[in-house]
Design a protein around this motif. Structure first.
Motif, PDB file in Angstrom:
ATOM      1  N   ASP A   1       0.851  -1.192   0.000  1.00 58.71           N
ATOM      2  CA  ASP A   1       0.000   0.000   0.000  1.00 58.71           C
ATOM      3  C   ASP A   1       0.890   1.247   0.000  1.00 58.71           C
ATOM      4  OD1 ASP A   1      -1.606   2.207   0.665  1.00 58.71           O
ATOM      5  OD2 ASP A   1      -3.028   0.931   1.727  1.00 58.71           O
ATOM      6  N   ILE A   2       0.975   1.925  -1.151  1.00 65.17           N
ATOM      7  CA  ILE A   2       1.895   3.049  -1.295  1.00 65.17           C
ATOM      8  C   ILE A   2       1.522   4.194  -0.366  1.00 65.17           C
ATOM      9  CG2 ILE A   2       2.723   4.822  -2.905  1.00 65.17           C
ATOM     10  CD1 ILE A   2       2.542   2.763  -5.115  1.00 65.17           C
TER      11      ILE A   2
ATOM     12  N   THR B   1      10.123   4.591  -4.412  1.00 61.46           N
ATOM     13  CA  THR B   1       8.730   5.014  -4.520  1.00 61.46           C
ATOM     14  C   THR B   1       8.481   6.261  -3.676  1.00 61.46           C
ATOM     15  OG1 THR B   1       8.011   2.733  -4.885  1.00 61.46           O
ATOM     16  CG2 THR B   1       6.332   4.318  -4.179  1.00 61.46           C
ATOM     17  N   PHE B   2       9.077   6.301  -2.499  1.00 59.75           N
ATOM     18  CA  PHE B   2       8.917   7.468  -1.632  1.00 59.75           C
ATOM     19  C   PHE B   2       9.421   8.728  -2.337  1.00 59.75           C
ATOM     20  CE2 PHE B   2      11.040  10.472   1.179  1.00 59.75           C
ATOM     21  CZ  PHE B   2       9.971  10.910   1.935  1.00 59.75           C
TER      22      PHE B   2
ATOM     23  N   ASN C   1      16.386  -0.122   7.806  1.00 59.46           N
ATOM     24  CA  ASN C   1      16.278  -1.212   6.821  1.00 59.46           C
ATOM     25  C   ASN C   1      15.080  -1.090   5.884  1.00 59.46           C
ATOM     26  OD1 ASN C   1      18.579  -2.515   7.992  1.00 59.46           O
ATOM     27  ND2 ASN C   1      17.253  -3.292   9.618  1.00 59.46           N
ATOM     28  N   ILE C   2      14.799   0.129   5.426  1.00 61.09           N
ATOM     29  CA  ILE C   2      13.748   0.311   4.435  1.00 61.09           C
ATOM     30  C   ILE C   2      14.262  -0.207   3.083  1.00 61.09           C
ATOM     31  CG2 ILE C   2      12.288   1.979   3.220  1.00 61.09           C
ATOM     32  CD1 ILE C   2      11.643   1.669   6.201  1.00 61.09           C
ATOM     33  N   PRO C   3      13.557  -1.125   2.429  1.00 58.30           N
ATOM     34  CA  PRO C   3      14.018  -1.671   1.140  1.00 58.30           C
ATOM     35  C   PRO C   3      14.193  -0.568   0.086  1.00 58.30           C
ATOM     36  CG  PRO C   3      12.237  -2.998   2.044  1.00 58.30           C
ATOM     37  CD  PRO C   3      12.312  -1.778   2.894  1.00 58.30           C
ATOM     38  N   GLU C   4      15.118  -0.793  -0.812  1.00 57.66           N
ATOM     39  CA  GLU C   4      15.441   0.216  -1.831  1.00 57.66           C
ATOM     40  C   GLU C   4      14.225   0.557  -2.689  1.00 57.66           C
ATOM     41  OE1 GLU C   4      18.645   1.003  -5.467  1.00 57.66           O
ATOM     42  OE2 GLU C   4      18.716  -0.853  -4.292  1.00 57.66           O
ATOM     43  N   LYS C   5      13.426  -0.425  -3.051  1.00 56.28           N
ATOM     44  CA  LYS C   5      12.256  -0.178  -3.898  1.00 56.28           C
ATOM     45  C   LYS C   5      11.278   0.766  -3.204  1.00 56.28           C
ATOM     46  CE  LYS C   5       9.392  -0.558  -7.298  1.00 56.28           C
ATOM     47  NZ  LYS C   5       9.649   0.162  -8.574  1.00 56.28           N
ATOM     48  N   ILE C   6      11.075   0.577  -1.918  1.00 58.28           N
ATOM     49  CA  ILE C   6      10.158   1.449  -1.175  1.00 58.28           C
ATOM     50  C   ILE C   6      10.737   2.856  -1.095  1.00 58.28           C
ATOM     51  CG2 ILE C   6       9.149   1.888   1.102  1.00 58.28           C
ATOM     52  CD1 ILE C   6       8.763  -1.080   1.434  1.00 58.28           C
TER      53      ILE C   6
ATOM     54  N   LEU D   1       6.664   6.724   6.309  1.00 60.83           N
ATOM     55  CA  LEU D   1       7.991   7.281   6.036  1.00 60.83           C
ATOM     56  C   LEU D   1       8.044   8.785   6.314  1.00 60.83           C
ATOM     57  CD1 LEU D   1       9.076   5.296   2.863  1.00 60.83           C
ATOM     58  CD2 LEU D   1       9.875   5.019   5.224  1.00 60.83           C
ATOM     59  N   TRP D   2       6.974   9.509   6.010  1.00 65.02           N
ATOM     60  CA  TRP D   2       6.982  10.933   6.355  1.00 65.02           C
ATOM     61  C   TRP D   2       7.050  11.120   7.862  1.00 65.02           C
ATOM     62  CZ3 TRP D   2       8.816  14.373   3.589  1.00 65.02           C
ATOM     63  CH2 TRP D   2       8.558  14.490   2.220  1.00 65.02           C
TER      64      TRP D   2
END
Length: 287
Positions: A18-19, A199-200, A191-196, A26-27
């Motif tokens: 869920d983006i 997208t951020f 450890n936030i994945p690179e793909k996420i 993340l914000w």
């Protein structure tokens, strides 16, 4: 601090597709400023100040005009402005402000940026810092000396350039140079994945109409920033990547620097040797 720990825990478990949920968490991770209670000496310093409330527009989060608390010591003709770093507050500069107020004919102004310290606001950001600084310039006039730490140092340089103000002395302690790099560092730490992360940053562009990479001091000419600029830094800083500072300094060879290796990002503003050199530079301008 309890709230921030909860945010970190949520971020560490961030695997949802869920983006919107990803962006919200993340914000909060990047822009929630943990608030620590004042120690006794900090309370005493703040109680001695004149308290003023100014306002700054929060264009990108709440959409409201946010009040923020400003503290003023003295009534002298020479204005010194102190800008705190991320998740910090004016009172964290107690040792420095106490030393500055002893100098004759000075006015010292510090503030808690919206969302930081005693000032209301759920989330803070670099733009809110710069908007708060513009409000301070309008209220008090052009500062003679400007001192900042971390994100506050970055905001100082940006806001001075935007306003065309050239203080006699600019002091930057462990300045953030590249906002995107700072954000990446904070996300990698949990450890936030690179793909996420990718997208951020796409959503960042949608919100701010600029890429995060635009908030990079190497993109600023800084011709109006100061006549005299001194940067104090730690080459082992775990919060900001010193490589970006080195690249920045190559573009501005007139900036003087002092290395305080191994001191630590937060501890730099309380480091005795740094305070001694800082005060020497301030007195050289004022006396």
């Amino acid at each position: 601090m309890k709230v921030y720990k909860e945010i970190v825990a949520q971020a560490r478990e961030l695997t949802s597709s869920d983006i919107t949920e990803q962006e919200t968490i993340l914000w909060r991770l990047l822009c929630y400023a943990a608030k620590m209670p004042l120690r006794k000496n900090q309370e005493e310093l703040i109680s001695q100040a004149q308290h003023i409330i100014l306002q700054a527009p929060d264009t990108y989060f709440s959409g409201r005009i946010l009040p923020f608390n400003v503290f003023k010591w003295g009534t002298g003709s020479r204005l010194i402005l102190v800008t705190h770093g991320w998740s910090s507050k004016a009172a964290d500069f107690t040792s420095l402000i106490t030393a500055l107020t002893v100098i004759e004919n000075v006015t010292v102004v510090a503030f808690d940026a919206p969302g930081n310290g005693s000032s209301p606001g759920e989330l803070s950001n670099l733009i809110l810092y710069t908007e708060a600084l513009q409000a301070i310039y309008r209220q008090f006039g052009n500062p003679d000396i400007v001192i900042g730490h971390s994100l506050g140092a970055m905001a100082n340089m940006m806001s001075l350039e935007q306003a065309g103000i050239k203080p006699e002395l600019l002091i930057s302690i462990a300045p953030v140079i590249n906002l995107k790099a700072l954000f990446n560092n904070m996300m990698e730490a949990v450890n936030i994945p690179e793909k996420i992360r990718e997208t951020f940053f796409e959503r960042f562009f949608e919100r701010f109409k600029e890429p995060a990479s635009a908030y990079d001091l190497t993109n600023y000419t800084l011709e109006a920033a100061s006549k005299d600029h001194w940067i104090a830094y730690d080459d082992k800083d775990a919060v900001v990547n010193t490589d970006f500072l080195i690249a920045f300094l190559k573009l501005h060879p007139a900036i003087e620097t002092t290395l305080f290796s191994g001191t630590g990002h937060e501890k730099l503003i309380r480091q005795e040797e740094l305070l001694q050199e800082l005060m020497q530079r301030v007195r050289r301008i004022l006396l």
